[in-house]
Design an enzyme around this catalytic site. Structure first.
Site, PDB file in Angstrom:
ATOM      1  N   HIS A  32       0.814  -1.224   0.000  1.00 58.25           N
ATOM      2  CA  HIS A  32       0.000   0.000   0.000  1.00 58.25           C
ATOM      3  C   HIS A  32       0.842   1.267   0.000  1.00 58.25           C
ATOM      4  O   HIS A  32       0.337   2.347  -0.278  1.00 58.25           O
ATOM      5  CB  HIS A  32      -0.921   0.008   1.225  1.00 58.25           C
ATOM      6  CG  HIS A  32      -2.037  -0.989   1.126  1.00 58.25           C
ATOM      7  ND1 HIS A  32      -3.336  -0.635   0.836  1.00 58.25           N
ATOM      8  CD2 HIS A  32      -2.044  -2.340   1.225  1.00 58.25           C
ATOM      9  CE1 HIS A  32      -4.095  -1.714   0.791  1.00 58.25           C
ATOM     10  NE2 HIS A  32      -3.337  -2.776   1.028  1.00 58.25           N
ATOM     11  N   ASP A  51       3.217   9.493  -0.754  1.00 57.42           N
ATOM     12  CA  ASP A  51       2.049   8.729  -0.322  1.00 57.42           C
ATOM     13  C   ASP A  51       1.817   7.625  -1.335  1.00 57.42           C
ATOM     14  O   ASP A  51       1.932   7.863  -2.541  1.00 57.42           O
ATOM     15  CB  ASP A  51       0.828   9.667  -0.281  1.00 57.42           C
ATOM     16  CG  ASP A  51      -0.126   9.323   0.851  1.00 57.42           C
ATOM     17  OD1 ASP A  51      -0.206   8.137   1.215  1.00 57.42           O
ATOM     18  OD2 ASP A  51      -0.780  10.251   1.364  1.00 57.42           O
TER      19      ASP A  51
HETATM   20  C1  GDG Z   1      -2.220   3.787   3.381  1.00 54.92           C
HETATM   21  C2  GDG Z   1      -1.226   4.485   2.451  1.00 54.92           C
HETATM   22  C3  GDG Z   1      -2.941   4.451   0.645  1.00 54.92           C
HETATM   23  C4  GDG Z   1      -8.449   9.920   8.370  1.00 54.92           C
HETATM   24  N1  GDG Z   1      -8.791  10.638   9.454  1.00 54.92           N
HETATM   25  C5  GDG Z   1     -10.015  10.219   9.842  1.00 54.92           C
HETATM   26  C6  GDG Z   1     -10.417   9.221   8.959  1.00 54.92           C
HETATM   27  N2  GDG Z   1      -9.434   9.034   8.072  1.00 54.92           N
HETATM   28  C7  GDG Z   1      -9.504   8.100   6.935  1.00 54.92           C
HETATM   29  C8  GDG Z   1      -9.570   8.843   5.621  1.00 54.92           C
HETATM   30  C9  GDG Z   1      -9.095   7.777   4.643  1.00 54.92           C
HETATM   31  C10 GDG Z   1      -8.082   7.021   5.490  1.00 54.92           C
HETATM   32  O1  GDG Z   1      -8.355   7.304   6.872  1.00 54.92           O
HETATM   33  C11 GDG Z   1      -6.652   7.469   5.199  1.00 54.92           C
HETATM   34  O2  GDG Z   1      -6.270   6.915   3.979  1.00 54.92           O
HETATM   35  P1  GDG Z   1      -5.028   7.436   3.140  1.00 54.92           P
HETATM   36  O3  GDG Z   1      -5.025   6.718   1.858  1.00 54.92           O
HETATM   37  O4  GDG Z   1      -5.169   8.915   2.987  1.00 54.92           O
HETATM   38  O5  GDG Z   1      -3.728   7.199   4.019  1.00 54.92           O
HETATM   39  P2  GDG Z   1      -3.043   5.991   4.930  1.00 54.92           P
HETATM   40  O6  GDG Z   1      -3.811   5.780   6.178  1.00 54.92           O
HETATM   41  O7  GDG Z   1      -1.637   6.403   5.103  1.00 54.92           O
HETATM   42  O8  GDG Z   1      -3.153   4.667   4.022  1.00 54.92           O
HETATM   43  C12 GDG Z   1      -1.971   5.334   1.439  1.00 54.92           C
HETATM   44  C13 GDG Z   1      -3.809   3.640   1.582  1.00 54.92           C
HETATM   45  O9  GDG Z   1      -3.028   2.911   2.542  1.00 54.92           O
HETATM   46  C14 GDG Z   1      -4.656   2.626   0.804  1.00 54.92           C
HETATM   47  O10 GDG Z   1      -3.875   1.802   0.014  1.00 54.92           O
HETATM   48  O11 GDG Z   1      -3.775   5.294  -0.133  1.00 54.92           O
HETATM   49  O12 GDG Z   1      -1.047   5.927   0.529  1.00 54.92           O
HETATM   50  O13 GDG Z   1      -0.314   5.288   3.195  1.00 54.92           O
HETATM   51  O14 GDG Z   1     -10.131   6.921   4.292  1.00 54.92           O
HETATM   52  O15 GDG Z   1     -10.862   9.321   5.390  1.00 54.92           O
HETATM   53  N3  GDG Z   1     -11.599   8.578   9.039  1.00 54.92           N
HETATM   54  C15 GDG Z   1     -12.425   8.941  10.065  1.00 54.92           C
HETATM   55  N4  GDG Z   1     -12.094   9.916  10.955  1.00 54.92           N
HETATM   56  C16 GDG Z   1     -10.907  10.591  10.879  1.00 54.92           C
HETATM   57  O16 GDG Z   1     -10.652  11.467  11.707  1.00 54.92           O
HETATM   58  N5  GDG Z   1     -13.624   8.333  10.197  1.00 54.92           N
END
Ligand code: GDG
Length: 447
Positions: free
Chosen positions: A157, A351
């Site tokens: 990921h 990312d």
């Molecule tokens: C890894 C990779 C890749 C965040 N704050 C809250 C909340 N979130 C949710 C977001 C989103 C998720 O968490 C974060 O996803 P990301 O993709 O932005 O980042 P990582 O956690 O680092 O994920 C990344 C991913 O895996 C998938 O392959 O895209 O590059 O690093 O859904 O909305 N959700 C809630 N409250 C919050 O305060 N409910």
């Protein structure tokens, strides 16, 4: 057709299954829905001694969640040290902040062996196994050593750096050789696939590596955003804006997300475009993660300080430029917050993909769509050229993009948003899983 077996470091607890935070759990929650599947991994709990290593199973709506506890020593060495203080920073192109100890490598292999020991007896011959992320690179090899013959795929990921960075890892060749035991290795972007291909070329290996950019459930997220705009909490946010423009940021509190750089960019914007003073509010939601790791504690302190500095410097007695929340926001509210926002600031230094960028797009509406400001260094960027793409290290570029976004005419916003929405609608989480699993089924066995 056998079952789908998902393996990830963490298996969401019953509460997290409803309110997932973090890209991997959010993406996979969409995938297991409606398929006969088993999801295996760590419970998130600590326990000491032999009992810690017993498997606990619970079946909910066709999905069996099979978990083990870890001892606090395993958690510290395998998870905090090796996975999150070595592989995570290195794969995010930050060799300068890694910490390596041989005992941590041993613990990493130890937990992967433990996962294999506990998972193998639960498997049936026609199961398809899909292993997720950097915590579990050697698991496929460990399962093969225990006689598992079904298809085993792996998805990374996070980004994959080129060989010149990868080789900083003292055990790089050993780990990459273990990874080559999978029948299929999926990464997020073409750049990641090229980099990993280059590493294998140097090593004289040729496993199957392909890019499968992950997506979201855009209709589901859009629906949540629409359904909850009338929620009292969402109304509270809207009323508190009193007609000011809303800039939103949503990230796990992680140095890879470029939060400090974003704040510097926002401050440069307030200085250089004073006409926006009192006319905007930046809401940054940043729930802490990996709080046991020193680099995350240091970032938290720096952020607290910088937010205080910017607010103190630019606030008026009836206006504060930044609202900074470290409490996680429930997902349905988050969706509607995105819908209210005029601009999203997504500025990772690196990312794998970044699902927040896609969620913001899904939550907008055609009548008055907001503008996405996105870092070139997000895996999402190559497929989202209609965003305002910025280099997060250039504070003035962030400032310019904010001004451009806030003054962009409606027709230009609609044009950009429609193209972005079409892309997010095409590359969904369901499509991602379908593409990965059909490629895995069609792959030649690696062993
Ligand atoms: C890894 C990779 C890749 C965040 N704050 C809250 C909340 N979130 C949710 C977001 C989103 C998720 O968490 C974060 O996803 P990301 O993709 O932005 O980042 P990582 O956690 O680092 O994920 C990344 C991913 O895996 C998938 O392959 O895209 O590059 O690093 O859904 O909305 N959700 C809630 N409250 C919050 O305060 N409910």
């Amino acid at each position: 057709m056998g079952r789908l077996i998902i393996v990830s470091n963490r298996v969401p607890s019953p509460h997290e299954r409803v309110q997932p935070v973090g890209g991997l759990t959010v993406g996979l929650a969409d995938v297991v829905r409606g398929v006969e599947s088993l999801w295996f991994g760590w419970s998130g709990q600590h326990a000491e001694g032999a009992a810690a290593q017993d498997v606990t199973c619970e079946t909910v709506a066709g999905v069996t969640y099979a978990t083990i506890d870890l001892t606090s020593a395993q958690h510290e060495r395998y998870y905090e040290h090796f996975s999150n203080d070595l592989i995570w920073p290195l794969f995010h192109y930050r060799p300068g902040i890694i910490t390596y100890h041989r005992q941590d490598l041993a613990a990493y292999y130890g937990v992967n062996d433990l996962f294999a020991d506990r998972l193998a007896p639960l498997l049936r011959p026609d199961d398809t196994i899909w292993v997720h992320d950097y915590h579990l690179i050697p698991l496929g090899q460990a399962l093969r050593a225990r006689g598992v013959t079904g298809k085993i795929g792996f998805f990374l990921h996070i980004p994959c750096p080129p060989w010149s960075v990868m080789r900083v890892l003292p055990c790089a060749e050993e780990l990459l050789r273990a990874m080559a035991a999978y029948d299929l290795i999926g990464v997020q972007t073409d750049e990641d696939a090229r980099n990993l291909g280059e590493c294998y070329e140097v090593m004289g290996l040729d496993p199957t590596v392909r890019a499968f950019p992950i997506g979201i459930d855009p209709r589901g997220f859009e629906q949540e955003a629409k359904d909850n705009v009338g929620d009292p909490e969402v109304r509270r946010l809207r009323e508190s804006l009193r007609g000011r423009k809303l800039i939103i940021g949503v990230d796990r509190l992680d140095y890879s997300k470029g939060l400090l750089e974003r704040l510097h960019g926002y401050e440069a914007f307030l200085k250089r475009f004073p006409e926006h003073l009192r006319g905007v509010i930046f809401v940054q939601i940043a729930p802490p993660s990996r709080e046991g790791v020193a680099n995350y504690q240091a970032l938290r302190r720096e952020l607290d300080e910088l937010v205080g500095f910017v607010n103190g410097k630019h606030a008026d007695f009836d206006w504060t430029p930044i609202r900074y929340l470290t409490q996680p926001v429930p997902r349905h509210l988050l969706a509607s917050f995105h819908r209210l926002a005029d601009v999203a600031l997504v500025t990772p230094l690196r990312d794998g993909m970044n699902l927040v960028a896609k969620e913001f797009v899904a939550a907008q509406d055609d009548a008055d769509p907001g503008v996405l400001i996105l870092s070139h260094f997000a895996g999402a960027a190559p497929d989202m050229p209609e965003a305002l793409l910025v280099n997060p290290y250039d504070t003035d570029e962030i400032a310019d993009a904010l001004h451009q976004a806030l003054t962009m005419p409606l027709d230009a916003r609609q044009k950009r948003w429609r193209a972005l929405r079409a892309e997010v609608g095409l590359n969904t989480a369901a499509e991602w899983a379908k593409r990965f699993l059909s490629t895995l089924e069609a792959s030649a066995p690696s062993s």
